[in-house]
Design a protein around this motif. Structure first.
Motif, PDB file in Angstrom:
ATOM      1  N   LEU A   1       1.792   2.418   8.802  1.00  0.00           N
ATOM      2  CA  LEU A   1       0.523   1.936   8.241  1.00  0.00           C
ATOM      3  C   LEU A   1       0.557   1.765   6.725  1.00  0.00           C
ATOM      4  CD1 LEU A   1      -1.934   4.133  10.352  1.00  0.00           C
ATOM      5  CD2 LEU A   1      -1.447   1.699  10.655  1.00  0.00           C
TER       6      LEU A   1
ATOM      7  N   CYS B   1      -3.313   0.945  -4.240  1.00  0.00           N
ATOM      8  CA  CYS B   1      -2.901  -0.455  -4.306  1.00  0.00           C
ATOM      9  C   CYS B   1      -3.334  -1.007  -5.664  1.00  0.00           C
ATOM     10  CB  CYS B   1      -3.496  -1.273  -3.150  1.00  0.00           C
ATOM     11  SG  CYS B   1      -5.311  -1.419  -3.180  1.00  0.00           S
TER      12      CYS B   1
ATOM     13  N   ARG C   1      -6.586  -7.094   0.353  1.00  0.00           N
ATOM     14  CA  ARG C   1      -6.012  -6.700   1.630  1.00  0.00           C
ATOM     15  C   ARG C   1      -5.642  -5.221   1.613  1.00  0.00           C
ATOM     16  NH1 ARG C   1      -5.813  -6.015   6.773  1.00  0.00           N
ATOM     17  NH2 ARG C   1      -3.716  -5.842   7.648  1.00  0.00           N
ATOM     18  N   GLY C   2      -5.123  -4.744   0.482  1.00  0.00           N
ATOM     19  CA  GLY C   2      -4.787  -3.332   0.363  1.00  0.00           C
ATOM     20  C   GLY C   2      -6.008  -2.449   0.516  1.00  0.00           C
TER      21      GLY C   2
ATOM     22  N   LEU D   1      -7.541   2.565   7.559  1.00  0.00           N
ATOM     23  CA  LEU D   1      -6.757   3.772   7.779  1.00  0.00           C
ATOM     24  C   LEU D   1      -7.644   5.013   7.752  1.00  0.00           C
ATOM     25  CD1 LEU D   1      -3.269   4.200   6.162  1.00  0.00           C
ATOM     26  CD2 LEU D   1      -4.741   6.164   6.527  1.00  0.00           C
TER      27      LEU D   1
ATOM     28  N   GLU E   1      -8.706  -3.232   2.179  1.00  0.00           N
ATOM     29  CA  GLU E   1      -9.079  -3.296   3.596  1.00  0.00           C
ATOM     30  C   GLU E   1      -8.211  -2.354   4.431  1.00  0.00           C
ATOM     31  OE1 GLU E   1      -8.628  -7.369   4.621  1.00  0.00           O
ATOM     32  OE2 GLU E   1     -10.367  -8.044   3.458  1.00  0.00           O
ATOM     33  N   ARG E   2      -6.932  -2.283   4.095  1.00  0.00           N
ATOM     34  CA  ARG E   2      -6.029  -1.382   4.822  1.00  0.00           C
ATOM     35  C   ARG E   2      -6.426   0.081   4.605  1.00  0.00           C
ATOM     36  NH1 ARG E   2      -0.029  -3.074   3.222  1.00  0.00           N
ATOM     37  NH2 ARG E   2       0.502  -1.410   4.706  1.00  0.00           N
TER      38      ARG E   2
ATOM     39  N   LEU F   1       0.864  -1.178   0.000  1.00  0.00           N
ATOM     40  CA  LEU F   1       0.000   0.000   0.000  1.00  0.00           C
ATOM     41  C   LEU F   1       0.900   1.227   0.000  1.00  0.00           C
ATOM     42  CD1 LEU F   1      -2.811   1.360   0.355  1.00  0.00           C
ATOM     43  CD2 LEU F   1      -2.471   1.142   2.827  1.00  0.00           C
TER      44      LEU F   1
END
Length: 206
Positions: A167, A42, A48-49, A56, A51-52, A29
Motif C-alpha cells: 500500500l 507525500c 493522489r498521495g 489507508l 487520497e491513498r 507515498l
C-alpha cells in the motif's frame, strides 16, 4: 512490495535519503519515522498521495493533514505568525507539537481549512524526518500512521512493511521513534487553545 530502507538514527545515509526523496518527487507515498511514531507522507501537490493516505487510514475528506517542516524558516513560508505566536512557537520547536496556524498562499487549497484557511504544521525533533524535508526542499504532507482499529501509531519498520508493503512505496526506518502523538495547539485566533494533549507539555500554552 515497498522498498525498505534502514538508516542511521543520528547520521542518516545521504544516498538513502536521496533515493526516498526521488520516490516522493515521482508521486510516491512513504512511511517514515518522527518523534511521535511513524507517519505517512507525500509531496505538497500529490493529490493522489493524499487520497491513498485517506484510503489507508479510512479517513473522510474532512481530515486535515499536517505540514512537516525542516525548520522555523521553512515553517514561516507556509503560515502567518504574529509576534506573540512567533515567540511561543519558536520556543517549542523542534518537538512533539502540532500548531494550527493561518495558512499563507503557499499552502495548496485542498490542505487548508475551507473556512478558517488554517493548516496544521510541525517541526519534529527527529534527525531522519528533518533530513527528508531538507533534501526535498519543501514540507511533507503527513498523517500519523494510525491504522483503523489500532490504538497507537505504528513504531516498527519491519511490521509496517509486512502490513502495508503493498500500500506504500517506501518504508523508511531509523532507530526508535516515539509512540505518543503530538500535543495540538490551535493559534487560529492568536490565543493558544490546546485541543489535544500528547507528548508535548501543554502547560506553556495554558
Amino acid at each position: 512490495m515497498a522498498t525498505y530502507y534502514d538508516v542511521h538514527p543520528r547520521n542518516p545515509q545521504p544516498r538513502s535519503i536521496r533515493q526516498v526523496v526521488d520516490v516522493l518527487r515521482s508521486g510516491g507515498l512513504i512511511a517514515y519515522p518522527t518523534d511521535s511514531g511513524f507517519a505517512l507522507g507525500c509531496t505538497l501537490g500529490n493529490k493522489r498521495g493524499m487520497e491513498r493516505i485517506r484510503a489507508l487510514r479510512d479517513l473522510d475528506s474532512r481530515h486535515h493533514f499536517t505540514l512537516v517542516c525542516r525548520d522555523f524558516a521553512q515553517l514561516g513560508q507556509f503560515v502567518h505568525l504574529s509576534n506573540t505566536v512567533f515567540r511561543a512557537v519558536r520556543a517549542s520547536v523542534p518537538g512533539p507539537y502540532t500548531f494550527i496556524l493561518p495558512a499563507t498562499r503557499e499552502v495548496p487549497r485542498q490542505l487548508a481549512h475551507p473556512k478558517k484557511r488554517t493548516v496544521g504544521a510541525r517541526i519534529p525533533d527527529h534527525v531522519t524526518a528533518r533530513a527528508l524535508v531538507t533534501e526535498l526542499g519543501e514540507p511533507l504532507v503527513s498523517s500519523t500512521l494510525l491504522l483503523p482499529g489500532d490504538e497507537e501509531p505504528m513504531t516498527d519498520g519491519w511490521e509496517i512493511r509486512e502490513r502495508l508493503g503493498h500500500l506504500v512505496d517506501v518504508v523508511l526506518a531509523s532507530g526508535d521513534c516515539g509512540t505518543e502523538p503530538t500535543t495540538v495547539v490551535d493559534f487560529s485566533d492568536d490565543e493558544p487553545e490546546v485541543v489535544r494533549v500528547g507528548a508535548g507539555d501543554p502547560a506553556r500554552f495554558t
